[in-house]
Design a protein around this motif. Structure first.
Motif, PDB file in Angstrom:
ATOM      1  N   THR A  13      33.526  33.996  34.549  1.00  0.00           N
ATOM      2  CA  THR A  13      33.451  33.199  32.998  1.00  0.00           C
ATOM      3  C   THR A  13      32.003  33.642  32.331  1.00  0.00           C
ATOM      4  OG1 THR A  13      32.245  31.346  33.989  1.00  0.00           O
ATOM      5  CG2 THR A  13      34.769  31.380  33.946  1.00  0.00           C
ATOM      6  N   PRO A  14      31.987  33.623  30.997  1.00  0.00           N
ATOM      7  CA  PRO A  14      30.544  33.961  30.831  1.00  0.00           C
ATOM      8  C   PRO A  14      29.362  33.057  31.084  1.00  0.00           C
ATOM      9  CG  PRO A  14      32.175  33.847  28.908  1.00  0.00           C
ATOM     10  CD  PRO A  14      32.966  33.229  30.079  1.00  0.00           C
ATOM     11  N   HIS A  15      29.721  31.856  31.795  1.00  0.00           N
ATOM     12  CA  HIS A  15      28.598  31.120  32.427  1.00  0.00           C
ATOM     13  C   HIS A  15      28.669  31.515  33.877  1.00  0.00           C
ATOM     14  CE1 HIS A  15      28.442  28.699  28.955  1.00  0.00           C
ATOM     15  NE2 HIS A  15      29.696  28.606  28.808  1.00  0.00           N
ATOM     16  N   GLY A  16      29.154  32.570  34.362  1.00  0.00           N
ATOM     17  CA  GLY A  16      28.864  32.985  35.763  1.00  0.00           C
ATOM     18  C   GLY A  16      29.610  32.481  37.005  1.00  0.00           C
ATOM     19  N   ARG A  17      30.810  31.696  36.443  1.00  0.00           N
ATOM     20  CA  ARG A  17      31.754  31.168  37.582  1.00  0.00           C
ATOM     21  C   ARG A  17      32.704  32.210  37.899  1.00  0.00           C
ATOM     22  NH1 ARG A  17      36.432  28.489  37.787  1.00  0.00           N
ATOM     23  NH2 ARG A  17      36.903  28.576  35.635  1.00  0.00           N
ATOM     24  N   CYS A  18      32.986  32.424  39.234  1.00  0.00           N
ATOM     25  CA  CYS A  18      33.753  33.476  39.927  1.00  0.00           C
ATOM     26  C   CYS A  18      35.053  33.072  40.048  1.00  0.00           C
ATOM     27  CB  CYS A  18      33.026  34.059  40.903  1.00  0.00           C
ATOM     28  SG  CYS A  18      31.320  34.787  40.585  1.00  0.00           S
ATOM     29  N   VAL A  19      36.107  33.736  39.784  1.00  0.00           N
ATOM     30  CA  VAL A  19      37.585  33.205  40.016  1.00  0.00           C
ATOM     31  C   VAL A  19      37.997  34.346  40.721  1.00  0.00           C
ATOM     32  CG1 VAL A  19      39.664  32.334  39.313  1.00  0.00           C
ATOM     33  CG2 VAL A  19      37.396  31.530  38.161  1.00  0.00           C
ATOM     34  N   LEU A  20      38.689  34.156  42.103  1.00  0.00           N
ATOM     35  CA  LEU A  20      39.117  35.212  42.817  1.00  0.00           C
ATOM     36  C   LEU A  20      40.752  35.208  42.918  1.00  0.00           C
ATOM     37  CD1 LEU A  20      38.756  37.867  44.464  1.00  0.00           C
ATOM     38  CD2 LEU A  20      38.604  36.116  46.514  1.00  0.00           C
ATOM     39  N   PHE A  21      41.452  36.103  42.617  1.00  0.00           N
ATOM     40  CA  PHE A  21      42.918  36.303  42.646  1.00  0.00           C
ATOM     41  C   PHE A  21      43.368  37.049  43.704  1.00  0.00           C
ATOM     42  CE2 PHE A  21      42.492  34.306  38.668  1.00  0.00           C
ATOM     43  CZ  PHE A  21      43.790  33.631  38.422  1.00  0.00           C
ATOM     44  N   GLN A  22      44.474  36.816  44.472  1.00  0.00           N
ATOM     45  CA  GLN A  22      45.124  37.757  45.256  1.00  0.00           C
ATOM     46  C   GLN A  22      46.090  38.388  44.204  1.00  0.00           C
ATOM     47  OE1 GLN A  22      48.786  37.182  46.183  1.00  0.00           O
ATOM     48  NE2 GLN A  22      48.803  39.254  47.261  1.00  0.00           N
ATOM     49  N   GLN A  23      46.524  39.617  44.686  1.00  0.00           N
ATOM     50  CA  GLN A  23      47.383  40.443  43.803  1.00  0.00           C
ATOM     51  C   GLN A  23      48.635  39.808  43.132  1.00  0.00           C
ATOM     52  OE1 GLN A  23      50.003  44.271  44.550  1.00  0.00           O
ATOM     53  NE2 GLN A  23      48.214  44.990  44.214  1.00  0.00           N
ATOM     54  N   HIS A  24      49.523  39.088  44.026  1.00  0.00           N
ATOM     55  CA  HIS A  24      50.749  38.565  43.450  1.00  0.00           C
ATOM     56  C   HIS A  24      50.289  37.184  42.898  1.00  0.00           C
ATOM     57  CE1 HIS A  24      52.900  41.395  46.200  1.00  0.00           C
ATOM     58  NE2 HIS A  24      53.692  41.107  45.462  1.00  0.00           N
ATOM     59  N   ARG A  25      49.423  36.465  43.165  1.00  0.00           N
ATOM     60  CA  ARG A  25      49.080  35.201  42.585  1.00  0.00           C
ATOM     61  C   ARG A  25      48.679  35.657  41.116  1.00  0.00           C
ATOM     62  NH1 ARG A  25      50.828  30.764  43.271  1.00  0.00           N
ATOM     63  NH2 ARG A  25      50.540  30.909  45.411  1.00  0.00           N
ATOM     64  N   LEU A  26      47.924  36.718  41.092  1.00  0.00           N
ATOM     65  CA  LEU A  26      47.572  37.023  39.591  1.00  0.00           C
ATOM     66  C   LEU A  26      48.675  37.399  38.816  1.00  0.00           C
ATOM     67  CD1 LEU A  26      45.297  38.023  37.468  1.00  0.00           C
ATOM     68  CD2 LEU A  26      45.162  40.186  38.926  1.00  0.00           C
ATOM     69  N   ALA A  27      49.523  38.313  39.497  1.00  0.00           N
ATOM     70  CA  ALA A  27      50.870  38.491  38.815  1.00  0.00           C
ATOM     71  C   ALA A  27      51.809  37.296  38.402  1.00  0.00           C
ATOM     72  CB  ALA A  27      51.644  39.713  39.735  1.00  0.00           C
ATOM     73  N   SER A  28      51.628  36.337  39.104  1.00  0.00           N
ATOM     74  CA  SER A  28      52.310  35.127  38.896  1.00  0.00           C
ATOM     75  C   SER A  28      51.673  34.482  37.540  1.00  0.00           C
ATOM     76  CB  SER A  28      52.213  34.128  40.152  1.00  0.00           C
ATOM     77  OG  SER A  28      52.904  34.304  41.131  1.00  0.00           O
ATOM     78  N   TYR A  29      50.356  34.333  37.584  1.00  0.00           N
ATOM     79  CA  TYR A  29      49.706  33.820  36.325  1.00  0.00           C
ATOM     80  C   TYR A  29      50.149  34.719  35.124  1.00  0.00           C
ATOM     81  CZ  TYR A  29      46.814  30.059  38.309  1.00  0.00           C
ATOM     82  OH  TYR A  29      46.547  28.769  38.777  1.00  0.00           O
ATOM     83  N   LEU A  30      49.850  36.027  35.107  1.00  0.00           N
ATOM     84  CA  LEU A  30      50.398  36.769  34.099  1.00  0.00           C
ATOM     85  C   LEU A  30      51.824  36.463  33.469  1.00  0.00           C
ATOM     86  CD1 LEU A  30      48.960  40.228  35.203  1.00  0.00           C
ATOM     87  CD2 LEU A  30      48.200  38.694  33.493  1.00  0.00           C
ATOM     88  N   GLN A  31      52.906  36.429  34.500  1.00  0.00           N
ATOM     89  CA  GLN A  31      54.225  36.264  34.266  1.00  0.00           C
ATOM     90  C   GLN A  31      54.366  34.873  33.638  1.00  0.00           C
ATOM     91  OE1 GLN A  31      57.442  37.452  36.834  1.00  0.00           O
ATOM     92  NE2 GLN A  31      57.727  35.407  37.109  1.00  0.00           N
ATOM     93  N   ALA A  32      53.452  33.718  33.815  1.00  0.00           N
ATOM     94  CA  ALA A  32      53.788  32.349  33.556  1.00  0.00           C
ATOM     95  C   ALA A  32      53.278  32.077  32.260  1.00  0.00           C
ATOM     96  CB  ALA A  32      53.190  31.625  34.670  1.00  0.00           C
ATOM     97  N   GLY A  33      52.365  33.166  31.848  1.00  0.00           N
ATOM     98  CA  GLY A  33      51.535  33.036  30.525  1.00  0.00           C
ATOM     99  C   GLY A  33      50.145  32.363  30.687  1.00  0.00           C
ATOM    100  N   LEU A  34      49.717  32.130  31.828  1.00  0.00           N
ATOM    101  CA  LEU A  34      48.625  31.230  32.504  1.00  0.00           C
ATOM    102  C   LEU A  34      47.145  32.212  32.182  1.00  0.00           C
ATOM    103  CD1 LEU A  34      49.924  29.286  35.248  1.00  0.00           C
ATOM    104  CD2 LEU A  34      49.639  28.587  32.843  1.00  0.00           C
ATOM    105  N   MET A  35      47.468  33.553  32.311  1.00  0.00           N
ATOM    106  CA  MET A  35      46.385  34.607  31.928  1.00  0.00           C
ATOM    107  C   MET A  35      46.808  35.635  30.879  1.00  0.00           C
ATOM    108  SD  MET A  35      43.390  35.986  33.386  1.00  0.00           S
ATOM    109  CE  MET A  35      43.394  35.736  35.078  1.00  0.00           C
ATOM    110  N   LEU A  36      46.130  35.514  29.718  1.00  0.00           N
ATOM    111  CA  LEU A  36      46.508  36.359  28.798  1.00  0.00           C
ATOM    112  C   LEU A  36      45.487  37.299  28.233  1.00  0.00           C
ATOM    113  CD1 LEU A  36      48.507  33.829  26.190  1.00  0.00           C
ATOM    114  CD2 LEU A  36      49.437  35.529  27.672  1.00  0.00           C
ATOM    115  N   PRO A  37      45.617  38.700  27.997  1.00  0.00           N
ATOM    116  CA  PRO A  37      44.904  39.425  27.402  1.00  0.00           C
ATOM    117  C   PRO A  37      44.052  38.699  26.157  1.00  0.00           C
ATOM    118  CG  PRO A  37      46.855  40.541  27.879  1.00  0.00           C
ATOM    119  CD  PRO A  37      47.150  39.096  27.868  1.00  0.00           C
ATOM    120  N   ALA A  38      42.858  38.756  25.977  1.00  0.00           N
ATOM    121  CA  ALA A  38      42.103  38.195  25.069  1.00  0.00           C
ATOM    122  C   ALA A  38      42.314  39.005  23.752  1.00  0.00           C
ATOM    123  CB  ALA A  38      40.478  38.088  25.336  1.00  0.00           C
ATOM    124  N   GLN A  39      42.462  40.260  23.967  1.00  0.00           N
ATOM    125  CA  GLN A  39      43.223  41.443  22.785  1.00  0.00           C
ATOM    126  C   GLN A  39      44.575  41.585  22.676  1.00  0.00           C
ATOM    127  OE1 GLN A  39      39.702  44.581  23.665  1.00  0.00           O
ATOM    128  NE2 GLN A  39      40.698  44.921  21.758  1.00  0.00           N
TER     129      GLN A  39
END
Length: 788
Positions: A737-763
């Motif tokens: 995050t811009p404030h320096g908090r670090c968030v670590l994803f495993q590949q399939h968990r990241l894919a799950s967030y993308l699929q659920a719309g919980l992670m969206l491109p800012a652009q």
């Protein structure tokens, strides 16, 4: 009625135009479906499939015209009657609601399934055009959003299309057989209809620049949904409109000679059917397809005004680079020198060079360059590049200090665009990719909003400055210099986030340690399984070694080094445990076990503590090992020959030499021993959320680019995060995050967030694609500016 706008309003006229475009394209669409059905029929198949395809071809021969008439009539009906369009008899009518329980027929359920799939297929392709049109119409009607069953929504058209299909005597099985073709053809038709409606509204002065971000952050799903989602339940029905003009008032006109006499229809779009079907589910493929469609529309528009320009871009791959006229080359050099001088007199930060000032200078330079141009193609290129940079320089998400360096790229890009026409024909041109990558890294947040982010941005801005200066220094090398600095920029980003950016450096270091530990743990587990595969070791000991001690060995090796004495002590403990748990048939052997046991237990405890295992779990593990040792004392365990024990101990001493290659190890959630053990105040490991990802989503997760910004929805709030690091084979990914908090994803968990719309491109689009759409909107209004 769902459509509040009167027929004479701009919004109403836009809806009528949209419907006109649909009807114009229906004739070739129906023929395309007929041709595709014949092609299927001609292919070898099993007897049952052959009969089904034969019946489909015959049914289309007699029912195609009725299907066509039904769609036209359905569109006319919803224009005049709004929401009260056709409803299946088994679905509750408007106003009845969910509380009135009724039996729903299979046909009604199939209607919802089929129309929902068609609507989603349409929006896969046309979502950007729909988003623009939705924004413009909502603006005209003074509302925040279109109504759930507005005529512009794809699921409304999908319902009419399928109901007309069934009413024409065509079967559900036939629809399923033709579903890929139906989805593709209607998606192409609707995209073009949306585009024409958008073009017309821009000509009327309605929102030439559309900001899509409010829609993206408000709705975390595709811009269209099945009726039970978009409208809140099955009690809502479709409402779309059709213009009351001569195209619809003159009645139905059959194609000349009937449908069966037509030749093959032309294929809409630049991507082959096979490729598009293979990539339909991939977000990256949809994004690329959209970008290519935008470039395709730009080239078609320019070709109408400057025919030679269109020819040159289409054949660029076959011919040499275009030659630039000497006068234009001199004018570009002069403009570049003047811009550098103005920046040097105001400082590298471009003090006083606000967006309005830069745009005024951009316009003056454009006019001077056009006067120097020798051909219509050069003048058109100058206009388009100027429009692209006008959009880029007014992008408020680019910090002002960086915007200045983007401005200095205009002349080098113009030089490339004139001499290499494929700049307008492909999204992969290195000049485009460089601008997009640099833009993606600086557009994710307000640099003034976060001290940590601002402190870390200095090195990034310095690198962008260096890249621009390198490009300026080699004006005659064309794409080569852009490709070179693009490669350098990618390498810089890897180094930047791990060593120079204060907000990400610590997080990347922690993530690398996590990856190293987890990779080693899996490697140790694999090799221990190999070593003990044919050795009669107690099952309790075997499971302890695989599930606990492999992690202990990995943790110790990461912390102290593989050859450190502490790591060797943990290996010796594993060998002693294996020996102690084998059958002890003599008094001397039992005495030796008792003598070694305190030291062994101490090593086991220390190892489990180092791996972060709590005291209760340690006691549970020790109790299970005690049971195995008791079995050894009663000679119930198998005897391990002395030579095998010596071999095992030697292999444990040199375990690292035997480990499988790290590149061959998959870190997935079933193999990672316990990522939660890495949770700390500095590192947030994501362990839940999302859904089972599809292969397309996993592929998308692997292709996310370091430096890009995203919106993460987690714990009830949304925040911006930047991708700072990909691990080995991209199986772990770190966001900061811009404030320096670090968030670590495993590949399939990241894919799950993308699929659920919980992670969206800012652009929602790449910077140059957005700029190209902006240029298209202006050229749609006044194409003559290309030649003036």
């Amino acid at each position: 009625m769902a459509n509040r706008a009167s027929p004479d309003s701009l919004a109403g006229q836009a809806r009528r135009l949209y419907s006109e475009e649909l009807v114009k394209g229906l004739v070739p669409l129906v023929q395309a479906v007929i041709d595709a059905a014949r092609d299927l029929f001609d292919k070898p198949s099993e007897h049952a499939v052959f009969q089904r395809r034969r019946d489909l071809v015959q049914a289309l021969g007699t029912g195609a015209q009725a299907w066509h008439r039904g769609i036209v009539a359905g569109l006319r009906k919803v224009l005049t009657s709004g929401v009260s369009a056709t409803y299946p008899g088994d679905l509750p009518p408007p106003g009845q609601g969910r509380d009135a329980l009724t039996l729903v027929s299979d046909d009604a359920i199939e209607l919802e399934i089929v129309t929902s799939r068609l609507a989603l297929a349409i929006m896969d392709r046309a979502s950007w055009e729909f988003a623009d049109l939705r924004s413009r119409v909502a603006h005209l009607e003074g509302r925040a959003e279109l109504e759930p069953h507005d005529m512009l929504r794809a699921h409304v058209l999908a319902r009419i299309v399928f109901e007309s299909w069934r009413a024409a005597g065509l079967s559900l099985e036939g629809w399923r057989e033709m579903q890929p073709t139906l989805h593709e053809e209607f998606a192409a038709l609707v995209e073009e209809a949306y585009h024409e409606a958008n073009r017309w509204l821009v000509e009327q002065g309605v929102l030439a620049e559309v900001d899509l971000r409010p829609f993206i952050r408000r709705a975390r799903e595709y811009p269209v949904a099945p009726s039970w989602q978009a409208g809140g339940g099955r009690d809502a029905g479709p409402s779309i409109g059709l213009p009351a003009n001569s195209a619809y008032g003159s009645g139905y006109a059959a194609p000349p000679g009937g449908y069966t006499a037509w030749g093959p229809s032309s294929v809409r779009g630049d991507v082959s059917d096979e490729t598009r079907m293979m990539t339909r589910g991939a977000p990256l493929a949809r994004s690329r397809e959209h970008a290519e469609a935008v470039l395709g529309r730009l080239n078609r528009l320019i070709g109408r005004h400057v025919p030679a320009f269109g020819t040159s871009t289409r054949s660029q791959a076959l011919g040499p680079h275009s030659a630039m006229s000497p006068a234009l080359a001199h004018a570009i050099d002069t403009a570049q020198v003047d811009l550098r001088h103005r920046l040097s007199t105001r400082g590298d930060a471009g003090v006083g060079l606000t967006a309005p000032v830069m745009l005024e200078e951009l316009h003056q330079r454009k006019q001077a360059l056009k006067k120097a141009a020798a051909t219509p193609e050069e003048r058109a290129t100058i206009e388009i590049v100027a429009l692209l940079f006008q959009s880029i320089l007014t992008e408020d998400r680019i910090p002002a200090s960086v915007r200045v360096w983007f401005a200095r790229l205009q002349m080098p890009v113009l030089r490339v665009a004139v001499t290499e026409p494929d700049f307008f024909a492909t999204i992969d041109h290195p000049a485009r990719r460089l601008i997009d990558r640099m833009g993606a890294c600086v557009m994710g947040f307000d640099s003034a909003a976060s001290g940590a982010a601002s402190e870390g941005s200095g090195a990034l801005e310095k690198e962008i400055k260096r890249i621009v200066q390198v490009v300026e220094a080699y004006p005659d090398t064309g794409r080569r210099v852009f490709q070179t600095v693009l490669t350098e920029f990618e390498k810089f980003l890897e180094h930047y986030f791990s060593t120079e950016n204060e907000a990400t450096r610590r997080g990347v270091s922690l993530a690398q340690q996590v990856e190293q530990r987890e990779t080693l743990a899996i490697q140790y587990t694999i090799e221990l399984r190999r070593m003990l595969n044919e050795v009669p070791v107690q099952e309790g000991v075997r499971q302890f070694l695989f599930h606990v001690w492999a992690d202990v060995l990995a943790t110790t090796a990461v912390r102290y080094g593989a050859q450190d004495q502490q790591t060797k002590t943990m290996k010796r403990a594993a060998a002693d445990l294996i020996w102690s748990a084998s059958a002890k048939v003599t008094r001397e052997e039992r005495a030796e076990v008792i003598r070694r046991l305190p030291v062994l237990l101490k090593s086991l405890r220390e190892g489990m503590v180092s791996a972060g295992i709590d005291a209760a779990k340690q006691d549970e593990n020790i109790q299970q090992l005690n049971n195995s040792l008791a079995a050894a004392f009663t000679a119930k365990a198998a005897v391990i020959p002395d030579d095998r024990l010596r071999e095992l101990m030697e292999r444990l001493e040199t375990l690292e030499e035997l480990l499988p290659e790290a590149a061959d190890v998959d870190i997935d959630e079933s193999m990672v021993l316990d990522l939660s053990g890495h949770q700390s105040s500095e590192l947030d490991v994501v362990l839940d959320g999302g859904s089972m990802p599809t292969p397309a989503m996993v592929a998308w997760a692997r292709e996310l680019q370091v430096g890009s910004w995203y919106m993460l929805d987690r714990g009830g709030h949304s925040e911006a995060v930047q991708l700072a690091w990909h691990g080995l084979r991209k199986q772990l990914s770190l966001f900061v995050t811009p404030h320096g908090r670090c968030v670590l994803f495993q590949q399939h968990r990241l894919a799950s967030y993308l699929q659920a719309g919980l992670m969206l491109p800012a652009q929602d689009e790449a910077l140059t694609v957005r700029a190209t759409r902006s240029a298209l909107a202006k050229l749609d209004v006044d194409g003559s500016r290309l030649l003036n």
